[in-house]
Design a protein around this motif. Sequence first.
Motif, PDB file in Angstrom:
ATOM      1  N   TYR A 122       4.562  -7.152  -8.118  1.00 26.76           N
ATOM      2  CA  TYR A 122       4.132  -5.585  -7.983  1.00 26.76           C
ATOM      3  C   TYR A 122       4.636  -4.902  -7.119  1.00 26.76           C
ATOM      4  N   GLU A 177       4.547  -1.301  -8.734  1.00 28.75           N
ATOM      5  CA  GLU A 177       3.943  -0.048  -9.938  1.00 28.75           C
ATOM      6  C   GLU A 177       3.653   0.775  -8.374  1.00 28.75           C
ATOM      7  N   GLY A 178       4.229   2.340  -8.324  1.00 29.16           N
ATOM      8  CA  GLY A 178       3.874   2.973  -7.302  1.00 29.16           C
ATOM      9  C   GLY A 178       4.852   2.572  -5.495  1.00 29.16           C
ATOM     10  N   VAL A 179       4.916   1.565  -5.790  1.00 23.52           N
ATOM     11  CA  VAL A 179       5.444   0.783  -4.874  1.00 23.52           C
ATOM     12  C   VAL A 179       5.884   2.180  -3.741  1.00 23.52           C
ATOM     13  N   ARG A 184       4.424   4.302  -2.601  1.00 18.49           N
ATOM     14  CA  ARG A 184       2.366   4.632  -2.140  1.00 18.49           C
ATOM     15  C   ARG A 184       2.540   3.895  -0.499  1.00 18.49           C
ATOM     16  N   LEU A 185       3.733   2.844  -0.373  1.00 14.83           N
ATOM     17  CA  LEU A 185       4.086   2.535   0.889  1.00 14.83           C
ATOM     18  C   LEU A 185       4.168   3.010   2.187  1.00 14.83           C
ATOM     19  N   GLN A 196      -2.676   6.238   0.514  1.00 16.35           N
ATOM     20  CA  GLN A 196      -1.799   5.507  -0.211  1.00 16.35           C
ATOM     21  C   GLN A 196      -1.398   3.785  -0.118  1.00 16.35           C
ATOM     22  N   LYS A 197      -1.304   3.918   0.719  1.00 15.92           N
ATOM     23  CA  LYS A 197      -0.667   2.574   1.864  1.00 15.92           C
ATOM     24  C   LYS A 197      -1.957   1.875   1.181  1.00 15.92           C
ATOM     25  N   GLU A 250      -3.979   1.835  -1.141  1.00 12.95           N
ATOM     26  CA  GLU A 250      -4.278   1.936  -2.486  1.00 12.95           C
ATOM     27  C   GLU A 250      -3.080   1.016  -3.582  1.00 12.95           C
ATOM     28  N   PHE A 251      -1.741   1.320  -2.344  1.00 14.44           N
ATOM     29  CA  PHE A 251      -1.159   0.153  -3.269  1.00 14.44           C
ATOM     30  C   PHE A 251      -1.389  -1.244  -2.707  1.00 14.44           C
TER      31      PHE A 251
END
Length: 597
Positions: A252, A254-256, A258-259, A265-266, A268-269
């Motif tokens: 996975y 998508e929007g990595v 964010r980590l 944000q982290k 949510e990921f």
Amino acid sequence: MKILQTEVLVVGGGTGGTAAAIQAARRGAHTILVSEFAWLGGMLTSAGVSAPDGNELEAFQTGLWGAFLRALEQRQPGGLDNAWVSFFTYEPRIGAEIFAEWVAQLANLDWIAGQVPLEVLKEGERVTGVRFRDITVFAKVTIDGTELGDLLALGKIPHRWGWEFQSEWDEPSAPRSHTSLTERYPVQAPTWVVMLKDFGAEIAPKIPPPPQYTSQRFAGAWENYGSESFLNYGRLPQGQFMINWPIHGNDYGEGVERLIGDAQQKSEFLQAALWHAQGFAHFIQTHLGRRYGLAETVFPKVSESMGGGAFALHPYYRESRRLIGRVTVCEQDILPQGTIAPLPIAITAEGCETVETWCEAIAIGNYANDHHYPSGDIPLKPKSMRWGGRWTGTPFTIPYGSLVSATVDGFLVCEKNISVSHIANGATRLQPLVLGIGQAAGMAAALCIEHNCQPRELPVRSLQNALLDDASAPAAIVPLLNLPPTHPDWQFWQHYYLNNPESYPTNGYCPLSSRPLWRQRQPGFRFSGTFHRQADQLYSLTMETQTTETLDQPWSLVTLRAEINDTLYQYPSTVELLTVSGTMNSAGRWLLVESLE
């Protein structure tokens, strides 16, 4: 707030951090290990990837990696050769128990779980400690063993994240400019591993779909393999399956990015990645039936993790922030010249004259360059070879300078956060090599305490000698395919090529005065039949006495031992009667040969 003082502080209880803490303490340094989770081992345990890749050849089973394998062999019921992705699969709990016991044996190693770093303390350009929620630890040497290189960001230590173009280091596989794939996936995709179980005649509890589930994400996941081969990819003992599947599976990305964003944000990921894994598990059960369900007792359920039960405690991170070190490992450094990549050699010069050359290697890897992007791929320069009847990666080494910051003292790294390019990270990120990197970092930190020096000042030769001479887990530094650590000349040839790197053989074979003494295992089974060579390094055995399991097709012959590899290579195309001893792997349909009769 409790204040602690120590000689070596290791932050992060992953694969590299655990190895670093154990090695630093074994060398005699007072060490504190601070981890987020109550399981140590990271990729090997809490992330659920209990099917290690790379360094599988017996000559490379040295150091803490070799010690870990031997401990697993003693404890894992049913043995380790169960899947086709790896020769070594085991229950993650057993791996975590091994690391916890090793830590508990060391009176000078204090382990504190349930803490994450909040601030890196510095005096000028020297790291002096780390603040956590409940404690602050001051140390002479701090090692970043976090999964995502957290100390690099907290301490504003120069680092990289994402792709580098060809203009940076002229890497043959690097892109010339951004593409839709590089923009969508700045780093390789993580995977939240989920464990399934074969319930046999029973009906497994239903796996519910996650929010916003769509089966289209997973369509065709095992289309080119078949369901049985798909499950056998990560087959574990006790009827369990490690699901870490790259093709329309639980990778996975998508929007990595964010980590490395803020805490929300982290989070949510991570939630999205966990739901994605749950969705894949639901898809598997929907299509293969309720014979298969979640293995709910594999991981502990703890408050600091979204996972637990059948889901790993955290994702399997393939890439993190990466240090800008004194040396950066690029693609050219891992590609073979002949069979093996050249040793990393450092040179000092005065004017136009070379003053001194030395080998910088401190750890061995041999995995292929493997990148994971869920919606695409990039062409990579090959770094694999057929050896032992199968494909394996070509060996390479990691230089000490990639663990040492170019600008900051009192600091080392020991995980996927070493100084490496995005492209080369595909080969340097694997569990056995990261164990070796961690062992080297821990030894280096302890030697810095002994010599009262900074990591950048530590002579690499003293580190190499300490790793080779370690009383508990001596680690190979030079890749030599035909030289197992049990051979009486092992030390001699390791030191010889460190002293004479220009003589290092490009085929990876050193001259031996006697046959290798391979490690004795419990007696394997004997198999007899007709040997066939389909091609170079492609061998099979048609059983003389067939059973239900051995009917239909011949079995592949594979080995991890150079002596057997060389003998099989010299056989004619057909041998009417050949008897081998070893183990049978139904998942990979191979016989792992340990001796020939």
